[in-house]
Design a protein around this motif. Structure first.
Motif, PDB file in Angstrom:
ATOM      1  N   ILE A   9     -21.210  78.892  14.595  1.00 51.61           N
ATOM      2  CA  ILE A   9     -21.803  78.604  15.897  1.00 51.61           C
ATOM      3  C   ILE A   9     -21.379  79.685  16.870  1.00 51.61           C
ATOM      4  O   ILE A   9     -20.183  79.912  17.084  1.00 51.61           O
ATOM      5  N   ARG A  10     -22.353  80.363  17.458  1.00 53.82           N
ATOM      6  CA  ARG A  10     -22.053  81.396  18.443  1.00 53.82           C
ATOM      7  C   ARG A  10     -21.740  80.740  19.787  1.00 53.82           C
ATOM      8  O   ARG A  10     -22.459  79.853  20.245  1.00 53.82           O
ATOM      9  N   ALA A  11     -20.667  81.199  20.394  1.00 54.71           N
ATOM     10  CA  ALA A  11     -20.282  80.648  21.693  1.00 54.71           C
ATOM     11  C   ALA A  11     -19.360  81.628  22.391  1.00 54.71           C
ATOM     12  O   ALA A  11     -18.756  82.505  21.758  1.00 54.71           O
ATOM     13  N   ARG A  12     -19.277  81.502  23.694  1.00 55.97           N
ATOM     14  CA  ARG A  12     -18.330  82.313  24.455  1.00 55.97           C
ATOM     15  C   ARG A  12     -16.928  81.773  24.244  1.00 55.97           C
ATOM     16  O   ARG A  12     -16.684  80.575  24.402  1.00 55.97           O
ATOM     17  N   VAL A  13     -16.009  82.641  23.881  1.00 56.34           N
ATOM     18  CA  VAL A  13     -14.625  82.243  23.675  1.00 56.34           C
ATOM     19  C   VAL A  13     -13.818  82.737  24.869  1.00 56.34           C
ATOM     20  O   VAL A  13     -13.712  83.945  25.104  1.00 56.34           O
ATOM     21  N   LEU A  14     -13.295  81.814  25.636  1.00 52.87           N
ATOM     22  CA  LEU A  14     -12.516  82.167  26.820  1.00 52.87           C
ATOM     23  C   LEU A  14     -11.031  82.114  26.477  1.00 52.87           C
ATOM     24  O   LEU A  14     -10.508  81.059  26.120  1.00 52.87           O
ATOM     25  N   VAL A  15     -10.384  83.249  26.556  1.00 53.32           N
ATOM     26  CA  VAL A  15      -8.955  83.332  26.248  1.00 53.32           C
ATOM     27  C   VAL A  15      -8.176  83.400  27.555  1.00 53.32           C
ATOM     28  O   VAL A  15      -8.301  84.381  28.300  1.00 53.32           O
ATOM     29  N   PRO A  16      -7.400  82.373  27.887  1.00 57.83           N
ATOM     30  CA  PRO A  16      -6.621  82.411  29.140  1.00 57.83           C
ATOM     31  C   PRO A  16      -5.708  83.634  29.165  1.00 57.83           C
ATOM     32  O   PRO A  16      -5.070  83.966  28.162  1.00 57.83           O
ATOM     33  N   ASN A  17      -5.672  84.317  30.303  1.00 59.48           N
ATOM     34  CA  ASN A  17      -4.835  85.515  30.402  1.00 59.48           C
ATOM     35  C   ASN A  17      -3.506  85.243  31.089  1.00 59.48           C
ATOM     36  O   ASN A  17      -2.771  86.160  31.414  1.00 59.48           O
ATOM     37  N   VAL A  18      -3.201  83.971  31.306  1.00 60.83           N
ATOM     38  CA  VAL A  18      -1.921  83.581  31.899  1.00 60.83           C
ATOM     39  C   VAL A  18      -1.287  82.510  31.018  1.00 60.83           C
ATOM     40  O   VAL A  18      -1.951  81.546  30.625  1.00 60.83           O
ATOM     41  N   SER A  19      -0.031  82.692  30.690  1.00 63.19           N
ATOM     42  CA  SER A  19       0.711  81.677  29.946  1.00 63.19           C
ATOM     43  C   SER A  19       2.017  81.390  30.674  1.00 63.19           C
ATOM     44  O   SER A  19       2.443  82.166  31.535  1.00 63.19           O
ATOM     45  N   HIS A  20       2.640  80.286  30.337  1.00 59.63           N
ATOM     46  CA  HIS A  20       3.883  79.911  31.036  1.00 59.63           C
ATOM     47  C   HIS A  20       4.847  79.223  30.086  1.00 59.63           C
ATOM     48  O   HIS A  20       4.463  78.751  29.016  1.00 59.63           O
ATOM     49  N   ALA A  21       6.107  79.183  30.503  1.00 61.59           N
ATOM     50  CA  ALA A  21       7.149  78.508  29.734  1.00 61.59           C
ATOM     51  C   ALA A  21       8.301  78.196  30.686  1.00 61.59           C
ATOM     52  O   ALA A  21       8.345  78.689  31.818  1.00 61.59           O
ATOM     53  N   VAL A  22       9.206  77.360  30.214  1.00 67.30           N
ATOM     54  CA  VAL A  22      10.412  77.040  30.981  1.00 67.30           C
ATOM     55  C   VAL A  22      11.600  77.682  30.272  1.00 67.30           C
ATOM     56  O   VAL A  22      11.855  77.421  29.093  1.00 67.30           O
ATOM     57  N   LEU A  23      12.320  78.548  30.987  1.00 68.34           N
ATOM     58  CA  LEU A  23      13.463  79.246  30.422  1.00 68.34           C
ATOM     59  C   LEU A  23      14.744  78.458  30.650  1.00 68.34           C
ATOM     60  O   LEU A  23      14.761  77.459  31.381  1.00 68.34           O
ATOM     61  N   ASN A  24      15.820  78.923  30.025  1.00 65.04           N
ATOM     62  CA  ASN A  24      17.120  78.294  30.243  1.00 65.04           C
ATOM     63  C   ASN A  24      17.461  78.291  31.732  1.00 65.04           C
ATOM     64  O   ASN A  24      17.150  79.242  32.448  1.00 65.04           O
ATOM     65  N   GLY A  25      18.096  77.229  32.178  1.00 70.06           N
ATOM     66  CA  GLY A  25      18.438  77.104  33.585  1.00 70.06           C
ATOM     67  C   GLY A  25      17.294  76.577  34.419  1.00 70.06           C
ATOM     68  O   GLY A  25      17.319  76.640  35.643  1.00 70.06           O
ATOM     69  N   ASN A  26      16.259  76.075  33.732  1.00 74.76           N
ATOM     70  CA  ASN A  26      15.084  75.518  34.420  1.00 74.76           C
ATOM     71  C   ASN A  26      14.380  76.566  35.286  1.00 74.76           C
ATOM     72  O   ASN A  26      13.901  76.284  36.385  1.00 74.76           O
TER      73      ASN A  26
END
Length: 203
Positions: A11-28
């Motif tokens: 199935i052909r479709a537009r694939v949107l790849v988020p260009n921002v990611s996040h995480a929580v590091l040590n020490g909050n």
């Protein structure tokens, strides 16, 4: 793998790849990685910031990782700065004669929306941090909102526009430079980190 033929439905479709990611590091401590700046960067960035707020991971500080980010949308980069400041000049543009360029935004100012991240900010940069990424890093630096850690950035402080000459031909032309608060011009050597990191070889 067994040599048998199979029918596969695609199935052909537009694939949107988020260009921002996040995480929580040590020490909050919150962590935001921005790969590039596109038309949707601000939407993705705001979602990541809100997620970190929900996890109580912004008050201790936020690390914004712009290493390897070669830029993209000038406006989205400036709007990203606005997520961390309540006032000040985000950027201005100037043509070859120092004046305004037709059909190009001349100034962008920060606004107080009440949802800005106001805790400490560290920005990670390297030699491939360029263009829009330098707008974010330099904007936060010049407005007193962040310290930079890493290597001297690329130094691309110019603005390009694409002109359609005919249905099969487009011309990409440098039309202006962008200037940050305090009259900082990125193209004059890039951004110098507050704390420099270099490769060390021991023999």
């Amino acid at each position: 793998r067994d040599g048998r033929e199979r029918d596969i439905q695609l199935i052909r479709a537009r694939v949107l790849v988020p260009n921002v990611s996040h995480a929580v590091l040590n020490g909050n401590v919150g962590y935001l990685k921005i790969d590039h700046f596109s038309q949707k960067t601000l939407v993705h960035l705001r979602k990541s910031i809100d997620a970190l707020i929900d996890e109580e991971a912004v008050e201790q500080g936020v690390v914004v990782d712009l290493r390897g980010n070669t830029g993209g949308s000038m406006k989205e980069a400036a709007r990203a700065v606005d997520q961390f400041v309540t006032e000040g000049l985000l950027l201005r543009t100037a043509g070859a004669d120092g004046g305004r360029v037709f059909n190009l935004q001349e100034r962008m100012e920060a606004g107080d929306d009440g949802d800005e991240v106001l805790g400490p900010v560290i920005v990670l940069v390297d030699e491939r941090t360029a263009s829009g990424a330098e707008i974010l890093a330099g904007g936060l630096l010049q407005l007193g909102r962040a310290a930079l850690i890493g290597r001297v950035t690329y130094g691309k402080g110019t603005v390009q526009k694409i002109y359609t000459l005919d249905p099969e031909t487009r011309l990409k032309l440098t039309v202006a430079e962008y200037i940050l608060d305090g009259d900082l011009k990125i193209r004059e050597g890039g951004l110098v980190p507050d704390i420099s990191i270099a490769d060390v070889q021991l023999s």
